[in-house]
Design a protein around this motif. Sequence first.
Motif, PDB file in Angstrom:
ATOM      1  N   ARG A 197       0.815  -1.213   0.000  1.00 35.63           N
ATOM      2  CA  ARG A 197       0.000   0.000   0.000  1.00 35.63           C
ATOM      3  C   ARG A 197       0.847   1.260   0.000  1.00 35.63           C
ATOM      4  N   VAL A 198       2.124   1.180   0.453  1.00 35.65           N
ATOM      5  CA  VAL A 198       3.012   2.338   0.449  1.00 35.65           C
ATOM      6  C   VAL A 198       4.117   2.185  -0.585  1.00 35.65           C
ATOM      7  N   GLN A 199       4.755   1.016  -0.619  1.00 36.02           N
ATOM      8  CA  GLN A 199       5.895   0.847  -1.516  1.00 36.02           C
ATOM      9  C   GLN A 199       5.521   1.030  -2.981  1.00 36.02           C
ATOM     10  N   THR A 200       4.328   0.561  -3.371  1.00 34.44           N
ATOM     11  CA  THR A 200       3.954   0.646  -4.786  1.00 34.44           C
ATOM     12  C   THR A 200       3.673   2.084  -5.220  1.00 34.44           C
ATOM     13  N   PRO A 201       2.929   2.894  -4.459  1.00 28.80           N
ATOM     14  CA  PRO A 201       2.787   4.294  -4.846  1.00 28.80           C
ATOM     15  C   PRO A 201       4.110   5.064  -4.849  1.00 28.80           C
ATOM     16  N   VAL A 202       5.040   4.709  -3.956  1.00 27.82           N
ATOM     17  CA  VAL A 202       6.352   5.362  -3.966  1.00 27.82           C
ATOM     18  C   VAL A 202       7.077   5.017  -5.264  1.00 27.82           C
ATOM     19  N   LEU A 203       7.042   3.748  -5.641  1.00 28.00           N
ATOM     20  CA  LEU A 203       7.627   3.339  -6.923  1.00 28.00           C
ATOM     21  C   LEU A 203       6.929   4.061  -8.074  1.00 28.00           C
ATOM     22  N   LEU A 205       5.604   7.014  -8.044  1.00 26.30           N
ATOM     23  CA  LEU A 205       6.098   8.397  -8.096  1.00 26.30           C
ATOM     24  C   LEU A 205       7.375   8.477  -8.932  1.00 26.30           C
ATOM     25  N   VAL A 206       8.288   7.545  -8.670  1.00 24.09           N
ATOM     26  CA  VAL A 206       9.584   7.562  -9.356  1.00 24.09           C
ATOM     27  C   VAL A 206       9.411   7.232 -10.839  1.00 24.09           C
ATOM     28  N   VAL A 207       8.593   6.225 -11.134  1.00 20.36           N
ATOM     29  CA  VAL A 207       8.373   5.830 -12.528  1.00 20.36           C
ATOM     30  C   VAL A 207       7.760   6.975 -13.322  1.00 20.36           C
ATOM     31  N   ARG A 208       6.740   7.610 -12.765  1.00 17.29           N
ATOM     32  CA  ARG A 208       6.091   8.717 -13.480  1.00 17.29           C
ATOM     33  C   ARG A 208       7.028   9.900 -13.662  1.00 17.29           C
ATOM     34  N   ARG A 209       7.878  10.150 -12.677  1.00 19.18           N
ATOM     35  CA  ARG A 209       8.832  11.246 -12.814  1.00 19.18           C
ATOM     36  C   ARG A 209       9.810  10.970 -13.962  1.00 19.18           C
ATOM     37  N   GLU A 210      10.285   9.751 -14.052  1.00 20.23           N
ATOM     38  CA  GLU A 210      11.217   9.409 -15.136  1.00 20.23           C
ATOM     39  C   GLU A 210      10.519   9.451 -16.490  1.00 20.23           C
ATOM     40  N   ASP A 560      14.094  -1.307 -15.102  1.00 21.72           N
ATOM     41  CA  ASP A 560      13.159  -1.818 -16.117  1.00 21.72           C
ATOM     42  C   ASP A 560      12.058  -2.650 -15.473  1.00 21.72           C
ATOM     43  N   ILE A 561      12.426  -3.433 -14.453  1.00 19.86           N
ATOM     44  CA  ILE A 561      11.419  -4.248 -13.765  1.00 19.86           C
ATOM     45  C   ILE A 561      10.438  -3.354 -13.024  1.00 19.86           C
ATOM     46  N   GLY A 562      10.955  -2.319 -12.353  1.00 19.35           N
ATOM     47  CA  GLY A 562      10.078  -1.394 -11.645  1.00 19.35           C
ATOM     48  C   GLY A 562       9.112  -0.687 -12.575  1.00 19.35           C
ATOM     49  N   ILE A 563       9.607  -0.273 -13.738  1.00 20.77           N
ATOM     50  CA  ILE A 563       8.755   0.397 -14.734  1.00 20.77           C
ATOM     51  C   ILE A 563       7.688  -0.557 -15.254  1.00 20.77           C
TER      52      ILE A 563
END
Length: 640
Positions: A197-203, A205-210, A560-563
């Motif tokens: 519930r927290v780690q995925t929205p944090v990820l 944030l980073v993916v959308r920023r990139e 790449d996996i995170g994206i």
Amino acid sequence: MKLYIAEKPSLARAIAAALPKPQKKHKTHIELGNGDVVSWCIGHILTQANPEDYDAELKKWRLDTLPIIPDQWQLKPIYQTRAQLTALRKLVKQASEIIHAGDPDREGQLLIDEVIDYLKVSQQKKQSMKRLLISDLNLPAVKRALANLKDNRDFMPLSISALARSRADWLYGINLTRAYTIHGQQSGFNSVLSVGRVQTPVLGLVVRREQEIANFVSKPFYQVFAHLITNNNEAFTAKWQPSENCQQYCDEEGRVLVKGLAENVISRITNQPAFVENVVTEDKHQTAPLPFNLSSLQISAAKQFSMNAKLVLDVCQALYEKHKLITYPRSDCRYLPKEQHKQAAGILNMLSSSTLAAKPLTIAQQASQADASLISKAWNNSKVGAHHAIIPTEKSANNINLNPFEKNIYSLIVRQYLIQFYPAYQYQQTKVAIRIAGGLFSANNKVELALGWQKLFPASKKEQHSQQQVNLPKLKKGDELHCQSGELVSKETSPPQSFTDASLLSAMTGISRYVSDPDIRKVLKDTDGLGTEATRANIIELLFKRNFLKRQGKKIIATDIGIALIKALPIAATLPDMTAQWEAKLGEISEKSASYASFMQPLTTTVSEMITAANQQDFSALPKVAFKPKSKRIRKRKTF
């Protein structure tokens, strides 16, 4: 027999040091001179049961068994600390009174409460339980806390809030990780798709920023400056402020995108009279920023020393538990109780003899110039909950061998405390509005009157440059000036910056900035954001360990996996809206303005809907990897 139960052995030893001697130290407890006992947990000694503990059939991951929602929630002992739980079982039976000495936050409250419930302590003993709140492990502070025991029942809302969060993490993480992992495996990605519930929205944030950076197209924009001269040949510059009629040629930030418009303004104002339309001069003051909570300290340390959040937390724990130089570090509060001001003179006196270096003033110099009689806005009982801001204790660091990290963090905490005893930063601000050929131009000037607390902070290069600028001439409304020429300055719009440790922590604490719904944004402005003070560092580290994030110098970017994971998940799972709303609701539970049921019931519905939505998601972009079964590790992984 009174039984004190501390959260960890270091806290138990600090409590015992303030209680009757002689003492007998045992492996699981300390027996006091008057027959009372101090024992401890070792952090959490209980954990949420696994799905297969409820039903052996749930050991295998299958879609048709989801969602898994326990009828009766179960805890089970953590294997490594079973001996301590056994010792506590015996001690609580012998005790006539129990004193709860968990850390002063909602996790610390739950940690002891859940042990009491698990051991089936009688209702009578529960009703008489006291709460010992310690945020400073030094002997005088512990004695003060022991003389001010509270009724543990007063803190039950904190415990219920932590319990709701723990169960929500389990429901969300277990069910969605299983659902999306199964769908991922069906598409060839034979590894775990961890969802929290927290780690995925944090990820997210980073993916959308990139993605924003990758898709960014730079655009030129233009600024116009008027070079002005007074009747006394005093020269200065004013900047054009585009009118409302010009907004169609500007971007959302008011920057002019059409060069011809800027060139037209220059041609109109060159060698033209100018008139002072308004002059506003104000004396202003800026009071010292508040002492640190954990997140603000982590952000400051990341900016100044490039320290990541986990390192800062570890250093703080050492300063608190090992060296006893700071108060409880996992605090989400930036205020202090008024009662604490009584210790200010002693702390300042101790710091005035400090041998630790700092810039631009040593700690001793900082402390010797502080005024203990000042009471800043930091002392506010209404803003203090179970714990207060992180501040130095009365213990001197002079004879302690601190490593460089510890020195840096301790110096930051000390300075942020000392500025509470400095006067306000004072300056005079002048704003001038000038009309030239119908266009509006502005010029601003700032003159420092008294540095106050800012004398403890080294000036940045930008500030040094601004201080070297020539002041505005004396102007008054109606003065006539002459515009000698206009100047066109061409610039390029810049892409957003990749996240760093500091900016990612800032995003997690100020999550409302990343929420598009105005109603939700309004609600979130007063919440703690994504995660808690105690968990944010671990969440960020977790994403690195799972190879969802990586570092490029100071930048934090997605792998790449995170994206691929964010692309495969439903949008609701990757946005901060929902989980930040949960934090707001959990805060309401701790403040007695919401109930456990009002949080958990809608959550179970949401989890069911997201499992159904997984059937519609496209997992084809995930890389194809060979499956490596790690079922035991998977079950124990954190999924918050």
